[in-house]
Enzyme design. Sequence first.
Site, PDB file in Angstrom:
ATOM      1  N   HIS A  16      -1.042  12.768   2.574  1.00 28.78           N
ATOM      2  CA  HIS A  16      -0.110  12.067   1.678  1.00 28.78           C
ATOM      3  C   HIS A  16      -0.425  12.413   0.229  1.00 28.78           C
ATOM      4  O   HIS A  16       0.446  12.820  -0.536  1.00 28.78           O
ATOM      5  CB  HIS A  16      -0.215  10.548   1.877  1.00 28.78           C
ATOM      6  CG  HIS A  16       0.342  10.084   3.181  1.00 28.78           C
ATOM      7  ND1 HIS A  16       1.299   9.097   3.278  1.00 28.78           N
ATOM      8  CD2 HIS A  16       0.094  10.472   4.454  1.00 28.78           C
ATOM      9  CE1 HIS A  16       1.604   8.899   4.551  1.00 28.78           C
ATOM     10  NE2 HIS A  16       0.875   9.717   5.280  1.00 28.78           N
ATOM     11  N   ASP A 116       4.631   5.814  -1.898  1.00 28.48           N
ATOM     12  CA  ASP A 116       4.322   6.359  -0.585  1.00 28.48           C
ATOM     13  C   ASP A 116       5.197   5.654   0.459  1.00 28.48           C
ATOM     14  O   ASP A 116       5.662   4.533   0.234  1.00 28.48           O
ATOM     15  CB  ASP A 116       2.844   6.055  -0.298  1.00 28.48           C
ATOM     16  CG  ASP A 116       2.338   6.769   0.928  1.00 28.48           C
ATOM     17  OD1 ASP A 116       1.757   7.843   0.749  1.00 28.48           O
ATOM     18  OD2 ASP A 116       2.534   6.262   2.050  1.00 28.48           O
TER      19      ASP A 116
END
Length: 478
Positions: A16, A116
């Site tokens: 990520h 995110d």
Amino acid sequence: MAPPTVVFFPFWGAGHLMSMLDAGKRLLARSGGALSLTVLVMQPPTENDRSEVAGHIRREEASGPGIRFHHLPAVEPPTDCVGVEEFISLFVELHADHVKAAISALTCPVAAVVLDLFGTTLLDVCRELDVPAYVYFTANAASYALMLRLPALHEEVTVDFEDMESMVYLPGLPPVPPTSFPLPVMDKKNPNYTWFVYHCRRFMEADGVIINTASVLEQSVLAAIADGRCTHGVPAPTVYPVGPVLSLTMSSPAEQPHECVRWLDLQPPASVVLLCFGSGGFSTATQAHEIAHGLERSGHRFLWVLRGPPVAGTQQPLDANFGELLPEGFLERTKEKGLVWPRKAPQKEILAHAAVGGFVTHGGWNSILESLWYGVPMVPWPLYAEQHFNAFTLVAYMGPAVAMEVDRKRNNFVDASELERAVKALMDSDSDDGRKAREKATDMKAACRKAVEEGGSSYYALGRLYEDIRKGAVRMSQ
Ligand code: UDP
């Protein structure tokens, strides 16, 4: 006045963090200096993750100015969590006040916040501050389409998905076997499932969703999302397919090639099958024995990144202890044909090497994109997260892969004969399945590179994202 900034708030996992940093840097470059980049950094809960994140940030800072890292105060990790996704979602949510304070204290205008996919709880902070909020989706568009459909499926399907007797119809994809659904949504009683449905609902509130894919890889799925076919006709937020976003900085300088790369230098072109299982994949001794026998019987050259089970209560695989994991005499018998590497390996450098002709991968989306970038066909061996769904889309929809039977009910066990069959199907020069996968991988390599070049679809999507963020910045400054 300082240029407006875009604030990125990634989850700390390398898949990520690195992907978001790289997307941010591309956006920055595309803005030609009209935007700056601020990254809010959480202090991860484990020492191992803390030192990994610190290493990434150090390398970024050393590579030149441009990104401002803002370290948020540490929070007390949530306790009694059942699953990983639940833990991450709660941990991120606990940062809400710190994120709000950090954004409020910025001395330049904030053009947008990029969250995110596990950070949708922070949409409330963005609304309070009246800042446009985007979500960065690190998986593929097919997974995003499934996520958009999940809140409705939650109402329509009363049993656990693995107990469904029919296929699931997702617009833009072939019929989906429910057994390929992502691990966190398989058990509806698990808090991970509840969190997934929560995030999926909230994606609809974002001002846009940035996806690490290229439109040519998933054309029909992206069209279905854009037409509202995944959301019962309700328009979903604009999607920006800006990928492949890959951090292509090689981990070892060219004058000091990694031992795996030096070994590959001695092998014939396209002769080696790589086996590597992401940041979280590991093998028990029983599984490692099956892999060893399967590889030996396949007769093909191999580079096997083998990692051992984590200590109980932790997630991080350990460096492999060959004495405990491998069959007696295996290393000696295969020393002319194979290399077993006991810890994390430089996967991108390996995939970039001409000697690599196939990849047995756990099927994390970053690994798939890296393989496509270098035109390497795959055998997916899904283990966790959304990898079973990726394996399905890779084989049944995208095509650059050969299928392998993985026993999901036995911890994704694969026996020696099935691995041998799959490796031969992928690597044998007279295999029809292998030839098709190779051709598709070669086409996709060219398509991925074209997509990010000037004039390509991802280049265009990044430009559109920049324009939309810029318009938001103008609104914020009025
Ligand atoms: N990776 C690596 N060496 C390893 C294992 C993984 O360099 O031995 C890198 C890989 O190249 C990819 C990332 O770690 O960039 C894994 O991301 P992915 O999304 O594939 O899987 P995850 O680890 O998130 O499950």
